[in-house]
Design a protein around this motif. Structure first.
Motif, mmCIF file in Angstrom:
data_model
loop_
_atom_site.group_PDB
_atom_site.id
_atom_site.type_symbol
_atom_site.label_atom_id
_atom_site.label_comp_id
_atom_site.label_asym_id
_atom_site.label_seq_id
_atom_site.Cartn_x
_atom_site.Cartn_y
_atom_site.Cartn_z
ATOM 1 N N TYR A 190 0.868 -1.174 0.000
ATOM 2 C CA TYR A 190 0.000 0.000 0.000
ATOM 3 C C TYR A 190 0.906 1.224 0.000
ATOM 4 O O TYR A 190 1.756 1.382 0.883
ATOM 5 N N ASN A 192 1.188 5.427 -0.077
ATOM 6 C CA ASN A 192 0.452 6.684 0.074
ATOM 7 C C ASN A 192 1.252 7.914 -0.351
ATOM 8 O O ASN A 192 0.757 9.031 -0.235
ATOM 9 N N SER A 205 -3.131 6.789 -3.272
ATOM 10 C CA SER A 205 -3.679 5.655 -2.520
ATOM 11 C C SER A 205 -3.614 4.437 -3.436
ATOM 12 O O SER A 205 -4.605 4.057 -4.063
ATOM 13 N N ASP A 231 -4.560 11.068 -5.378
ATOM 14 C CA ASP A 231 -5.424 11.790 -4.447
ATOM 15 C C ASP A 231 -5.710 13.216 -4.917
ATOM 16 O O ASP A 231 -6.814 13.738 -4.724
#
Length: 405
Positions: A190, A192, A205, A231
């Protein structure tokens, strides 16, 4: 002063250099610090702490590189001489945990290139300083985890990579989990924040899943799903694919083969990807013929690979870092060998549109590199792109020296 897409401003050519990304993504950095504290607190005591520190080591990677970009346009020919200094501290391992801190500093000794000097052609090695990697890692026989700013390289880096050719590599603020047995390997990440090669930090994301099975005698099979969301623009790009590659001995030679197919879906468009490569390895010489197609959705969108190590694909002149709306097909021939300890590599690319009849040009790439002992290496590289129905002729040349300790 200059400002990137994130709105952060930086000062060029100051006497004292501070890591630009001193404050990483707060969530990732806070979690990494918390886990590091728990590791030390949960250790049996001074002996483990001593091992964590004393078994560590300092690392250095220094690369001095000259790059010339002669593009047939209204800009001046670019000449760049840059020094990449990558300094790191790697801890020892305690209870499967270890830590790494690494800083990159890029300095221009000759700065006749954009973005350092207006009016020149581009060399994508701007001056700046940043934390390249700051990570906490854990692993045992089968499982692994990495938290913090890190490299992520999946398969041949066609979809996810570190763009290691550029002086400042691409890294990710992420958590990555792994599982590995003799025949299975699974990775999930993951992300970010993407920290790109031009020192821009992009909030994202992203979910990455890559599963490989190598229990087949003919080769290894990989399935993947890369679900990307920006994002800032609130746009998505989801790619699902499968890859098979292998190598088989036939008498005095080895037969090499790779096949890969993927589907990509964005908020508005759909496109497909196909890559085929076959070759032979005989008496130390690799000969291969390849075909790569980045598809188009009715001429309005071309298949994109935003996290890829793009320089390694579709020619070193970097004419197709963004796939054209009418797509791209790349038919290429590759030759690789070594002579007297010098590694030699050459490509010929022929480009065309995936939809329609647009000729996208052709390109020749050649490279020679040599290692000198354990720590030193040097190389020279050249790319010559000749336009088709559109575009601009481009010649690029590189010469570099590198030392790793």
């Amino acid at each position: 002063m200059s400002a990137g897409p994130t709105g952060r401003r930086r000062t060029q050519r100051s006497v004292i250099f501070y890591p630009r990304s001193f404050i990483m993504n707060k969530t990732v950095l806070s979690a990494a610090i918390a886990i590091g504290s728990l590791v030390l607190e949960s250790s049996a005591g001074a002996e483990e702490l001593s091992q964590f520190i004393s078994a560590g080591k300092a690392t250095a990677d220094l690369r001095l590189r000259y790059e010339n970009n002669d593009t047939d346009n209204n800009l001046k020919t670019a000449d760049a001489l840059t020094l990449r200094s990558r300094l790191g501290l790697q801890s020892g391992q305690v209870n499967g945990f270890s830590a790494l801190v690494e800083i990159d500093d890029i300095r221009a000794l000759v700065d006749n290139y954009s973005p350092e000097s207006p009016g020149y052609n581009l060399v994508a090695d701007p001056e700046d300083t940043e934390f390249n990697r700051v990570q906490i890692s854990w692993n045992n026989d089968e499982f692994s985890a990495v938290l913090g700013r890190q490299r992520i390289l999946l398969d041949n880096t066609r979809f996810v990579g570190n763009v290691g050719w550029r002086q400042n590599e691409q890294t990710f603020d992420a958590v990555k989990l792994g599982y590995k047995t003799p025949v299975y390997q699974a990775q999930y990440a993951y992300i970010n924040q993407v920290n790109d090669i031009t020192f821009n930090d992009v909030d994202v994301s992203h979910h990455l899943l890559n599963v490989n099975y190598s229990g087949f005698k003919p080769g290894s099979l990989t399935g993947y799903a890369y679900l990307l969301e920006d994002d800032a623009t609130d746009t998505s790009n989801d790619t699902y694919g499968v890859r098979f590659s292998g190598k088989q001995a036939v008498n005095d030679l080895s037969v090499l083969y790779t096949a890969e197919y993927a589907l990509q879906k964005t908020d508005k468009f759909d496109a497909s990807y196909l890559a085929l490569e076959g070759g032979v390895l005989v008496q130390g010489v690799t000969l291969a013929l390849g075909y790569e197609s980045l598809g188009s959705d009715d001429g309005a969108y071309g298949f994109q690979t935003p996290l890829a190590t793009k320089h390694a694909f579709n020619g070193w002149a970097d004419k197709f870092l963004n796939t054209p709306n009418d797509g791209l097909t790349d038919t290429y021939v590759k030759v690789a060998t070594a002579v007297a300890g010098v590694n030699l590599l050459a490509f010929y690319h022929d480009y065309s549109a995936e939809q329609g009849s647009d000729d996208k040009g052709n390109e020749v790439n050649v490279q020679a590199g040599k290692n000198f002992g354990k720590y030193y290496s040097a190389g020279v590289k050249y790319a010559a792109y000749r336009k088709g129905d559109n575009g601009t002729d481009t010649d690029k040349a590189w010469l570099w020296l590198e030392a790793k300790f």
